[in-house]
Each structure stands twice: as C-alpha cells, then as structure tokens.
Design a protein around this motif. Structure first.
Motif, short mmCIF file in Angstrom:
data_model
loop_
_atom_site.label_atom_id
_atom_site.label_comp_id
_atom_site.label_asym_id
_atom_site.label_seq_id
_atom_site.Cartn_x
_atom_site.Cartn_y
_atom_site.Cartn_z
N ILE A 52 0.84 -1.21 0.00
CA ILE A 52 0.00 0.00 0.00
C ILE A 52 0.87 1.25 0.00
CG2 ILE A 52 -1.64 1.34 1.38
CD1 ILE A 52 -2.81 -1.35 2.34
N SER A 53 1.86 1.30 0.89
CA SER A 53 2.71 2.49 0.98
C SER A 53 3.55 2.66 -0.29
CB SER A 53 3.61 2.40 2.21
OG SER A 53 4.42 1.24 2.18
N TYR A 54 3.96 1.55 -0.90
CA TYR A 54 4.74 1.65 -2.13
C TYR A 54 3.88 2.19 -3.28
CZ TYR A 54 7.99 0.35 -5.87
OH TYR A 54 8.84 0.38 -6.95
N ALA A 55 2.65 1.71 -3.37
CA ALA A 55 1.74 2.21 -4.41
C ALA A 55 1.49 3.70 -4.24
CB ALA A 55 0.42 1.43 -4.36
N LEU A 56 1.32 4.15 -3.00
CA LEU A 56 1.09 5.57 -2.75
C LEU A 56 2.34 6.39 -3.06
CD1 LEU A 56 -0.99 5.32 0.55
CD2 LEU A 56 -1.81 6.06 -1.69
N ALA A 57 3.52 5.85 -2.74
CA ALA A 57 4.78 6.56 -3.05
C ALA A 57 4.96 6.72 -4.55
CB ALA A 57 5.96 5.80 -2.45
N ILE A 58 4.40 5.79 -5.32
CA ILE A 58 4.49 5.87 -6.78
C ILE A 58 3.47 6.85 -7.36
CG2 ILE A 58 4.14 4.57 -8.93
CD1 ILE A 58 5.21 2.10 -7.46
N TYR A 59 2.22 6.76 -6.90
CA TYR A 59 1.13 7.49 -7.55
C TYR A 59 0.86 8.89 -6.96
CZ TYR A 59 0.05 3.27 -10.15
OH TYR A 59 0.13 2.19 -10.99
N VAL A 60 1.16 9.11 -5.69
CA VAL A 60 0.92 10.43 -5.11
C VAL A 60 2.05 11.37 -5.52
CG1 VAL A 60 0.71 11.75 -2.96
CG2 VAL A 60 -0.35 9.48 -3.16
N LYS A 61 1.71 12.47 -6.11
CA LYS A 61 2.71 13.43 -6.58
C LYS A 61 3.17 14.34 -5.44
CE LYS A 61 2.38 11.68 -10.60
NZ LYS A 61 3.45 10.75 -11.04
N ALA A 62 4.39 14.82 -5.58
CA ALA A 62 4.98 15.65 -4.53
C ALA A 62 4.34 17.02 -4.44
CB ALA A 62 6.48 15.78 -4.75
N GLY A 63 3.73 17.48 -5.51
CA GLY A 63 3.11 18.79 -5.53
C GLY A 63 3.95 19.80 -6.30
N SER A 64 3.28 20.74 -6.95
CA SER A 64 3.94 21.78 -7.73
C SER A 64 3.45 23.15 -7.29
CB SER A 64 3.67 21.58 -9.23
OG SER A 64 4.21 20.35 -9.67
N PRO A 65 4.24 24.19 -7.54
CA PRO A 65 3.83 25.54 -7.13
C PRO A 65 2.54 25.97 -7.83
CG PRO A 65 6.15 25.48 -7.74
CD PRO A 65 5.56 24.16 -8.16
N PRO A 66 1.71 26.72 -7.15
CA PRO A 66 0.49 27.24 -7.81
C PRO A 66 0.85 28.25 -8.88
CG PRO A 66 0.78 28.23 -5.65
CD PRO A 66 1.82 27.16 -5.75
N ALA A 67 -0.04 28.41 -9.83
CA ALA A 67 0.18 29.40 -10.89
C ALA A 67 0.24 30.81 -10.30
CB ALA A 67 -0.95 29.32 -11.92
N GLU A 68 1.07 31.63 -10.89
CA GLU A 68 1.23 33.02 -10.45
C GLU A 68 1.77 33.13 -9.02
OE1 GLU A 68 0.92 35.22 -12.76
OE2 GLU A 68 0.12 33.72 -14.14
N PHE A 69 2.54 32.14 -8.60
CA PHE A 69 3.16 32.22 -7.27
C PHE A 69 4.16 33.37 -7.25
CE2 PHE A 69 6.88 31.31 -4.66
CZ PHE A 69 6.31 31.17 -3.41
N ARG A 70 4.22 34.06 -6.10
CA ARG A 70 5.20 35.13 -5.90
C ARG A 70 5.94 34.89 -4.59
NH1 ARG A 70 4.16 35.54 -10.31
NH2 ARG A 70 3.68 37.36 -11.60
#
Length: 380
Positions: A52-70
């Motif tokens: 379960i944890s391996y599947a989540l480590a593969i499919y859950v993305k780390a996240g990206s900055p929001p558009a127009e970040f300052r």
C-alpha cells in the motif's frame, strides 16, 4: 550516488519482483510449514502495508507551485524558465517529471516519482514497512534454520523446495533489510534530525567547501546588503576581520533556517503525530512557505555574524561569484608585528569557484544527480 537506469520502468519492476518473490515464496514454502496462524498473520500485515505504501509513493505526486506564485520579500527570487513561474523556497525543477517540485528531496528511480512535500510521508512509511517486514521475516527464517539444524539427524522429511527457498530468501531478505535500513538512517539523519532534504544536505556541503576555501564570506556580505538594502552597513572591513579569525567556524556565519528540532522537523514533514503510520497521513500546509528557526530572524543591531545567519537559504543565493568578489576575497587580512591589520594578496584558487551547476561533493554527486534540471533557473 543516485542510481540511473537505462529503462526507467525497471525501477518499479525490480522492487515489485523482490517484494513478491521474497514475501510470498517465504510464506508458501517456509512459514506455512512451521509458523502458527498468528505468526503468519503478523507477517502478512506489514507485507500488505508495504504494498500500500509503495503504491502511494508511486502514484501520489509531490506537488507543484500554484500558478502566479510570488516569493516573499525575505526570500530569494528564483524563476523557472520552463514552467514560466516563480519557484517557492526549497523547490526545484525536476528534469524527469518536467515540472517544479515542492520541497524536492530527489527524483527516486525506484518509484519513478519525485520525493517531495506531498509524498515524503508515503516514502518514509514505505521504508519503515519494508524494514518491519524483512526484519520479522529474517527472524522467522533464522528460527527455521535453527529448527532444521536440530533435526538434521532425525528421519523427518524436509521438502527440497523449502531448503532452496530458505537459502535463497534468507540472503536476499538480509540484503534488502540492510540496504533499506541504511537509506532510512540517512533519511532520519538528514530530513528529521537536521530538517534538510538530500538536495539541501548537498547544498550545505557546497557551502562548507566555499567557507573552508575562504570564498564564502564576501558573497555573504554582498547578499546581506542586497537582501536588506535599507539597512546597508559598512561591512567590508568587518568581513576581513571575520576572514582572519582562525577560530571562526562555518556554523558561526551560516544557519540552516528550516531546522526546528527533531519533533518539529518530523511534524513539518510527516504531519500530526497521530497520522504518521496512517496510509493517508501527510502535511497540511501549502508546501510553498516553511517555518524558520530563531536564528533566521534579522535584527539590524545584531552582530555581523548573527545578521549573516539571517540570510535565506542558500545564504550565497546559489549564484556564481563575480570577478570583483573573487578579487576582494583574494585579499587576506593579517596582522603585522605591531598588531596592525594589513592586507596581503594571495593567488586565487579557481577550483573553489566551481559553478553550483557542476560542483561535486565527496561522493561525486552533482545537483543534476538528484534529478534537478540545472538549466531551468533564470537569473533575475
């Protein structure tokens, strides 16, 4: 040094094969012959959590900055030429993922995914469940070996398949347990004890290298006046005094601002305590801004060393030193026999000024080895 695979899909195929092969052949051919039902359940539970944890480590993305970040005023301004957006503190553009990653730790070939803000807890839980499963299995396999040794002179029939898998799996399992334990220890040391990602640990080694070669202080002085232009001070002479101080250590002028102490570091990366072992547990913040320690607070009237430690990370801004800075740094402050401060020129060590893009630590790792696209940054 980070692993590079010719075919990226092997990064997922190999761990899946090892988990399935070691886990299920051990259960079917070995544990089922002597272990109680309770012991077999105690083995299958962490094995299932590993999947379960391996599947989540593969499919859950780390996240990206929001558009127009300052970025905030007290942070460096870094712009990504590829994403056409400003990058938050501690973020980098991943060459493999093709986007900026929040709190990027490294691009992991074994998950074909970046380890960063949103999925770092899944990655840590995966390591923990692997170690739990393999450690328990190693105990049970060793127990079975001792049982069979005591029965070696009896007429009890032992399947050849059990002996074959026992020999194979006890070695494979020990290797996996040891390897993942070393990785977990590294993560605990860097991320939890020191609050640093692997990239930031690499960055600290680079900063220490510049300091030891006496190339860091001029950059810190320039950055101090650049970051706080309204509080500009005459600091050049003081920088020579600092440089001539033989007992000055890098920790006297450099502060890693995100180290909040062990428990606070764990909570900032893993989320609240009660969610650490839950499959869905994770941090609740945005991943764009992070709490800093007290040394990161700038006080205009503080000593020069304290003001230098208030610089955002990395304190040199991650920029190449200019020719003027190199010339200033080549002037070393010494004292004559009467105790008067004088300047003495010394040859410039060009090896110390290697670009951040190409600098290597003692392990031969560059910034690109962690997956960072070193050409994505735009100087502003």
């Amino acid at each position: 040094m980070p692993v590079k695979l010719k075919w990226p899909w092997l990064g997922v195929a190999i761990p899946c094969f090892l988990i399935a092969f070691i886990g299920y052949t051990s259960h079917y051919f070995i544990l089922s012959n002597f272990a109680s039902s309770k012991q077999q359940i105690l083995f299958e539970f962490p094995l299932s959590m590993t999947w379960i944890s391996y599947a989540l480590a593969i499919y859950v993305k780390a996240g990206s900055p929001p558009a127009e970040f300052r970025p905030r005023k007290e942070q460096w301004t870094h712009y990504c030429k590829i994403c056409k957006n400003y990058k938050p503190e501690r973020s980098h553009h991943c060459k493999s993922c093709g986007k900026c990653i929040l709190l990027m730790d490294h691009h992991c070939p074994w998950t074909m995914n970046c380890v960063g803000y949103r999925n770092f807890p899944h990655f840590m839980r995966f390591l923990l469940w692997v170690i739990t499963t393999t450690a328990y299995l190693q105990f049970m396999l060793t127990k079975r070996v001792l049982q069979l040794w005591r029965l070696r002179h009896t007429r009890i029939f032992i399947h050849k398949s059990e002996l074959c898998f026992l020999v194979t799996n006890i070695l494979l399992n020990a290797f996996v347990c040891f390897s993942i334990s070393m990785l977990l220890i590294r993560c605990i040391k860097n991320q939890l004890l020191e609050g640093r990602t692997q990239i930031e640990s690499w960055e600290m080694e680079r900063i220490e290298n510049l300091f030891n070669r006496r190339r860091l202080l001029p950059q810190l002085i320039e950055n101090l006046n650049r970051m706080f232009p309204d509080q500009k001070h005459s600091t050049e002479s003081k920088s020579h005094d600092l440089a001539s101080n033989k007992i000055l250590q890098v920790e006297d002028v450099v502060n890693f601002p995100y180290d909040l102490g062990f428990m606070a570091n764990v909570e900032s990366l893993m989320g609240p305590k009660h969610t650490w072992l839950l499959p869905w547990g994770g941090p609740s913040g945005s991943g764009c801004h992070f709490e800093t320690n007290d040394l990161a607070i700038y006080e205009p009237d503080a000593p020069l060393e304290d003001r230098l430690m208030a610089l955002p990370w990395p304190p040199d801004g991650g920029r190449q030193m200019s020719k003027h800075q190199n010339q200033v740094d080549s002037n070393v402050s010494i004292h004559n026999s009467r105790g008067e401060a004088v300047l003495k020129k010394r040859p410039l060590d060009t090896a110390a000024n290697s670009n951040r893009r190409t600098w290597q630590n003692d392990w031969g790792e560059t910034l690109a080895d962690f997956g960072v696209d070193v050409d994505a940054d735009a100087e502003l």
